[in-house]
Each structure stands twice: as structure tokens, then as C-alpha cells.
Motif scaffolding. Structure first.
Motif, short mmCIF file in Angstrom:
data_model
loop_
_atom_site.label_atom_id
_atom_site.label_comp_id
_atom_site.label_asym_id
_atom_site.label_seq_id
_atom_site.Cartn_x
_atom_site.Cartn_y
_atom_site.Cartn_z
N ASN A 135 29.95 23.59 13.23
CA ASN A 135 29.63 22.16 13.32
C ASN A 135 30.39 21.62 14.53
O ASN A 135 31.61 21.49 14.50
CB ASN A 135 30.06 21.43 12.05
N THR A 136 29.65 21.32 15.60
CA THR A 136 30.31 20.95 16.85
C THR A 136 30.76 19.49 16.87
O THR A 136 31.41 19.06 17.83
CB THR A 136 29.38 21.21 18.04
N LYS A 137 30.42 18.71 15.85
CA LYS A 137 30.89 17.32 15.74
C LYS A 137 30.61 16.53 17.02
O LYS A 137 31.49 15.87 17.57
CB LYS A 137 32.38 17.29 15.42
N GLY A 138 29.37 16.60 17.48
CA GLY A 138 29.00 15.85 18.67
C GLY A 138 28.97 16.66 19.95
O GLY A 138 28.52 16.17 20.98
N GLY A 139 29.45 17.89 19.90
CA GLY A 139 29.43 18.75 21.08
C GLY A 139 28.10 19.47 21.23
O GLY A 139 27.19 19.32 20.42
N THR A 140 27.99 20.28 22.28
CA THR A 140 26.78 21.07 22.48
C THR A 140 26.65 22.09 21.35
O THR A 140 27.64 22.57 20.80
CB THR A 140 26.84 21.81 23.83
N GLY A 141 25.40 22.40 21.00
CA GLY A 141 25.14 23.24 19.84
C GLY A 141 25.62 24.68 20.02
O GLY A 141 25.63 25.22 21.12
N VAL A 142 26.02 25.29 18.90
CA VAL A 142 26.45 26.68 18.88
C VAL A 142 25.71 27.38 17.75
O VAL A 142 25.70 26.90 16.61
CB VAL A 142 27.97 26.80 18.65
N ALA A 143 25.08 28.52 18.05
CA ALA A 143 24.33 29.27 17.04
C ALA A 143 25.28 29.93 16.05
O ALA A 143 26.39 30.34 16.40
CB ALA A 143 23.47 30.32 17.72
N SER A 144 24.83 30.03 14.81
CA SER A 144 25.62 30.72 13.79
C SER A 144 25.72 32.21 14.11
O SER A 144 24.87 32.78 14.81
CB SER A 144 24.97 30.54 12.41
N ILE A 145 26.77 32.83 13.60
CA ILE A 145 26.99 34.27 13.78
C ILE A 145 26.86 34.94 12.42
O ILE A 145 27.48 34.50 11.44
CB ILE A 145 28.38 34.55 14.38
N THR A 146 26.05 36.01 12.35
CA THR A 146 25.94 36.81 11.13
C THR A 146 26.64 38.14 11.37
O THR A 146 26.34 38.85 12.33
CB THR A 146 24.47 37.04 10.76
N ALA A 147 27.59 38.47 10.49
CA ALA A 147 28.36 39.71 10.64
C ALA A 147 28.75 40.22 9.26
O ALA A 147 28.76 39.47 8.28
CB ALA A 147 29.60 39.47 11.49
#
Length: 218
Positions: free
Chosen positions: A62-74
Motif C-alpha cells: 500500500n503506497t499511501k499515495g505513492g506510485t503503484g507497486v505490484a504484489s509479490i508472490t513467493a
């Protein structure tokens, strides 16, 4: 499990063990042979060990207003380098990824249940400057320095003066007007005084002994 030699053993009657973040595969002996269902108890018995496969876990951001980040599956207990995951937000400094008060940084081990990470930010100082645009430089307001997204009250700023002109308000270079309460934008603002030229308009009034005359009367 203790039973006589050659008695029948039903492993399917046993309750499967559980392990957070893993799926139970079955029971295996020291030769890595799987045992399941019903079999005959051998002489000397058996030593069986549970075998597991790691489940997929998700690390969300959750970037809280920042640029989006994709989830990581591991897989559970594998590692992820969070230093390679970045986000930006204009007017803010990124302070790291957190779950509550706990910061996660660098190489982390993926826990059972995954992670729901939130970005933490520090608002940076921004500046509003004022250009009197031909007005009396002595009446130019001082710069306003406040953090991004804070509230700025322009009505508290003393208006500049210019002989023969009426101050109409503040505008930016794109001719957008600003007045009253505004939110400090990332990058700040350069506000330019907007004037009405009373002399050129023929509406300038002279007040002498309470007698007012306009230039249009001459």
C-alpha cells in the motif's frame, strides 16, 4: 504408534499434522519411501517423517499515495529483497515499508500468511514566493515555507501596493487565481500580483479635502 509385529497399521486413520505456510505431503521413511493407507507392521518398526511443500504467500504494498507497486508472490520461508521495491510521491520523502510500527527492509524471509506492507512518508518543505509584478517592492510579502499538503491561508498575507493601481489578487504563470485557504502543492508556487491600472482605466480618484474627482472629468 506402538503395535505388535505383523499387525495392520492404518496411517489414513491418523490426523495429518499441520504447519503454518506449508501443505502436508505425507509420511516418508529414511529411504524417502512414502507410506500411506494400510500396511503390516514390520519387524523393528518404522521411523516416519512428515514431508511438506511450501505454500504461495503474497506480499502486498500500500503506497499511501505513492506510485503503484505490484504484489509479490513467493513461497513460505524464501527470501525477497525489499530494497529493489521502490515507490515515489511528489513532495515527500520515502521512509520505508512498515507493518504497524515494524519496518521491513533489505532481504526478508517470507512468513506464513505473507505481508501487507504500507509505505511511510515524510512531507518535505515547499515554498510559496510572491512577485509584486511592478508593485512597491517594499510591500512584497515574505516567502511562505511549509510542508507538502499543509494548509496555507493566503488571506493572512498582506496585499502589496502600487500607486495608481488596485490589487486584484494572486495568480500563477498559468493565470490560475489563488485566494483564501489553499493546500501547499508539491513544488510550491510562484504567485504573481494581479493589478488593475486605475490611471489607464480613467477611474483613479484623488481625495483632497474630501472632494473626489475622476480623471474622466477633466
Amino acid at each position: 504408534l506402538t503395535q505388535p509385529t505383523d499387525s495392520s497399521v492404518n496411517l489414513d486413520a491418523l490426523t495429518n499434522p499441520t504447519r503454518a505456510g506449508y501443505s502436508f505431503v505425507g509420511w516418508f521413511d529414511n529411504a524417502d519411501t512414502q507410506h500411506s493407507g494400510t500396511f503390516t507392521m514390520p519387524v523393528g518398526g518404522l521411523s516416519l517423517k512428515a514431508k511438506w511443500t511450501a505454500d504461495d504467500q503474497v506480499i502486498s504494498f500500500n503506497t499511501k499515495g505513492g506510485t503503484g507497486v505490484a504484489s509479490i508472490t513467493a513461497k513460505t520461508d524464501t527470501t525477497v529483497d525489499l530494497d529493489t521495491v521502490s515507490t515515489t510521491r511528489p513532495g515527500y520523502q520515502f521512509d520505508g515499508w512498515y507493518v504497524g510500527s515494524t519496518q521491513y527492509t533489505g532481504v526478508v524471509t517470507v512468513p506464513a500468511g505473507g505481508l501487507a506492507l504500507e509505505a511511510r512518508w515524510t512531507a518535505l518543505d515547499q515554498t510559496i514566493t510572491f512577485d509584486v509584478n511592478g508593485g512597491n517592492i517594499a510591500t512584497q510579502p515574505a516567502d511562505i515555507i511549509q510542508v507538502t499538503d499543509s494548509t496555507v491561508d493566503l488571506s493572512a498575507v498582506t496585499a502589496p501596493t502600487w500607486f495608481g493601481h488596485k490589487f486584484l489578487g494572486w495568480k500563477d504563470a498559468a493565470d490560475t487565481s489563488y485566494s483564501g485557504t489553499i493546500t501547499m502543492p508539491a513544488g510550491g508556487l510562484n504567485l504573481i500580483a494581479d493589478w488593475q491600472d486605475l490611471i489607464a482605466d480613467g477611474t483613479w480618484q484623488i481625495d483632497a479635502n474630501n472632494i473626489k474627482m475622476t480623471l474622466s472629468e477633466f
